[in-house]
Design a protein around this motif. Structure first.
Motif, PDB file in Angstrom:
ATOM      1  N   LYS A   2     -12.023  -2.124 -16.755  1.00  0.00           N
ATOM      2  CA  LYS A   2     -12.364  -0.810 -17.301  1.00  0.00           C
ATOM      3  C   LYS A   2     -13.807  -0.853 -17.830  1.00  0.00           C
ATOM      4  O   LYS A   2     -14.184  -1.745 -18.594  1.00  0.00           O
ATOM      5  CB  LYS A   2     -11.413  -0.440 -18.436  1.00  0.00           C
ATOM      6  CG  LYS A   2     -11.778   0.822 -19.201  1.00  0.00           C
ATOM      7  CD  LYS A   2     -11.565   2.069 -18.362  1.00  0.00           C
ATOM      8  CE  LYS A   2     -12.000   3.341 -19.112  1.00  0.00           C
ATOM      9  NZ  LYS A   2     -11.100   3.722 -20.215  1.00  0.00           N
ATOM     10  N   GLN A 173      -9.868   6.336 -11.551  1.00  0.00           N
ATOM     11  CA  GLN A 173      -9.238   5.183 -10.927  1.00  0.00           C
ATOM     12  C   GLN A 173      -9.918   4.959  -9.578  1.00  0.00           C
ATOM     13  O   GLN A 173      -9.815   5.783  -8.677  1.00  0.00           O
ATOM     14  CB  GLN A 173      -7.745   5.419 -10.730  1.00  0.00           C
ATOM     15  CG  GLN A 173      -6.975   5.665 -12.018  1.00  0.00           C
ATOM     16  CD  GLN A 173      -7.012   4.476 -12.956  1.00  0.00           C
ATOM     17  OE1 GLN A 173      -6.788   3.343 -12.533  1.00  0.00           O
ATOM     18  NE2 GLN A 173      -7.301   4.725 -14.223  1.00  0.00           N
ATOM     19  N   SER A 175     -10.525   2.927  -6.208  1.00  0.00           N
ATOM     20  CA  SER A 175      -9.955   1.998  -5.243  1.00  0.00           C
ATOM     21  C   SER A 175     -11.070   1.540  -4.311  1.00  0.00           C
ATOM     22  O   SER A 175     -11.650   2.339  -3.574  1.00  0.00           O
ATOM     23  CB  SER A 175      -8.842   2.672  -4.444  1.00  0.00           C
ATOM     24  OG  SER A 175      -8.371   1.817  -3.425  1.00  0.00           O
ATOM     25  N   LEU A 180      -8.903  -2.569  -7.709  1.00  0.00           N
ATOM     26  CA  LEU A 180      -8.941  -1.345  -8.499  1.00  0.00           C
ATOM     27  C   LEU A 180      -9.838  -1.515  -9.721  1.00  0.00           C
ATOM     28  O   LEU A 180      -9.868  -2.587 -10.345  1.00  0.00           O
ATOM     29  CB  LEU A 180      -7.523  -0.973  -8.948  1.00  0.00           C
ATOM     30  CG  LEU A 180      -6.506  -0.680  -7.846  1.00  0.00           C
ATOM     31  CD1 LEU A 180      -5.136  -0.426  -8.447  1.00  0.00           C
ATOM     32  CD2 LEU A 180      -6.954   0.525  -7.015  1.00  0.00           C
ATOM     33  N   THR A 182     -11.518   0.953 -13.237  1.00  0.00           N
ATOM     34  CA  THR A 182     -11.396   2.181 -14.018  1.00  0.00           C
ATOM     35  C   THR A 182     -12.701   2.436 -14.747  1.00  0.00           C
ATOM     36  O   THR A 182     -13.322   1.507 -15.272  1.00  0.00           O
ATOM     37  CB  THR A 182     -10.254   2.064 -15.046  1.00  0.00           C
ATOM     38  OG1 THR A 182      -9.049   1.726 -14.369  1.00  0.00           O
ATOM     39  CG2 THR A 182     -10.053   3.384 -15.784  1.00  0.00           C
TER      40      THR A 182
END
Length: 364
Positions: A2, A173, A175, A180, A182
């Motif tokens: 994140k 989010q 991809s 992944l 954030t």
């Protein structure tokens, strides 16, 4: 992972912006290629010209000069905008465009041109000198920005093409091929792929269009003087500059619309460039040593775009730099970083009006 800000694209635009942001926010750079700067940054003709891009780009270029010069990224070159009879009016229009801008432009007559260029063809009788023009060390500048970004805590992930970006309550989010991620804010600095990235994020594209530009390295006889200036045709049909060993870099100044891709030079474009060179100077082309093509991407009005998408505070555009993204990078990155952080732009972007480059201009 994140972060506060994720930047898609680690070419000059993304790298310089990451370097400006990383001391103030957590930053992730996602680069689709194995190495940053592969398509546009790494294929530049490597000159810095205050007039390039026109009078609305010139403030960004001029403001970028102190950093570039003081950091050793510029080497004096000079430029001559060359005109035949058909191009004389363009020189006059150029003088009017930049009147009052502080850019030094000086008229050259045929005699002065002959002193600068051996074997100049008779039809070229007028020119404008732009003495501030310089060579720019693109690779070192790009590497410096990536280094500054990493040192300040930014993370660079390569081979990380963005597949999809989906907005949720927790942020974007993302991809990508490695996995992944954030982020609170998504920055689109994807160059020729900018509209594709927008679509993958569910955003409306701006109409960013990529164009192919061709450059060839030639060995010529007589060898090009090492101190020869950059030469740009007033009507935009060619430019050339000297390189080591008497060589030149020559472009037909082409802009061929294309899809985002790993573009390559066309033999016809190289031949066209050589033909146009022969109409300017009586030089023999000994050998085409190398040729390449890069992508330049423009917004519909050919000005760069720096700003949040209309009505959004989570999707930011840093695109449309055309052929002037490298020479404007210091000021452009400072301006874009200030907009993202919600602060007043400081040096080198202090005093530059961000509304000129707002994404909102396409929705008004």
């Amino acid at each position: 992972m994140k972060v506060q800000i994720a930047i898609v694209g680690a070419g000059m635009a993304g790298a310089s912006l990451a370097a400006a942001l990383a001391p103030h926010a957590s930053v992730l750079l996602l680069e689709a290629e194995a190495r940053p700067g592969y398509h546009a940054t790494g294929r530049s003709a490597a000159f810095w010209s205050e007039s390039y891009g026109g009078p609305f780009v010139q403030p960004l270029t001029t403001a970028s000069r102190p950093f570039l010069a003081e950091s050793g990224f510029l080497k004096p070159r000079g430029c001559i905008h060359l005109a035949d009879e058909e191009g004389r009016q363009v020189l006059s229009a150029m003088e009017e465009e930049f009147a009052g801008s502080g850019l030094e432009l000086r008229r050259l007559d045929r005699g002065e041109l002959e002193q600068r260029f051996p074997r100049l063809r008779p039809s070229w009788k007028a020119g404008l000198s732009e003495p501030s023009c310089a060579d720019i060390d693109v690779a070192s500048l790009h590497a410096e920005y990536l280094k500054k970004a990493r040192t300040a805590g930014a993370r660079l992930v390569t081979d990380a093409e963005l597949i999809e970006a989906r907005r949720t309550d927790g942020g974007w989010q993302l991809s990508a091929k490695p996995g992944l991620f954030t982020a609170d804010i998504l920055v689109n600095a994807a160059g020729a792929w900018a509209d594709q990235v927008a679509l993958r994020a569910g955003m409306t594209p701006l109409g960013i269009r990529p164009y192919r530009r061709t450059v060839a390295q030639l060995r010529v006889d007589p060898p090009a003087p090492a101190d020869m200036p950059l030469v740009i045709d007033a009507l935009g049909r060619f430019y050339f500059k000297p390189e080591a060993g008497g060589r030149i870099w020559l472009s037909p100044h082409d802009e061929t619309a294309c899809e985002p891709c790993d573009t390559a030079p066309e033999e016809l474009d190289v031949a066209l460039a050589i033909d146009r060179l022969g109409q300017v100077v009586d030089w023999r082309v000994v050998r085409v040593e190398h040729s390449w093509a890069g992508l330049r991407s423009f917004a519909p009005d050919r000005l760069p775009v720096y700003g949040f998408a209309s009505g959004r505070s989570d999707f930011f555009w840093c695109v449309g730099q055309g052929g002037f993204g490298i020479q404007t990078a210091p000021a452009a990155a400072a301006l874009a970083a200030a907009l993202l952080l919600g602060v007043t732009p400081g040096p080198p972007a202090a005093g530059i009006d961000p509304s000129l480059y707002s994404a909102g201009r396409f929705t008004n």
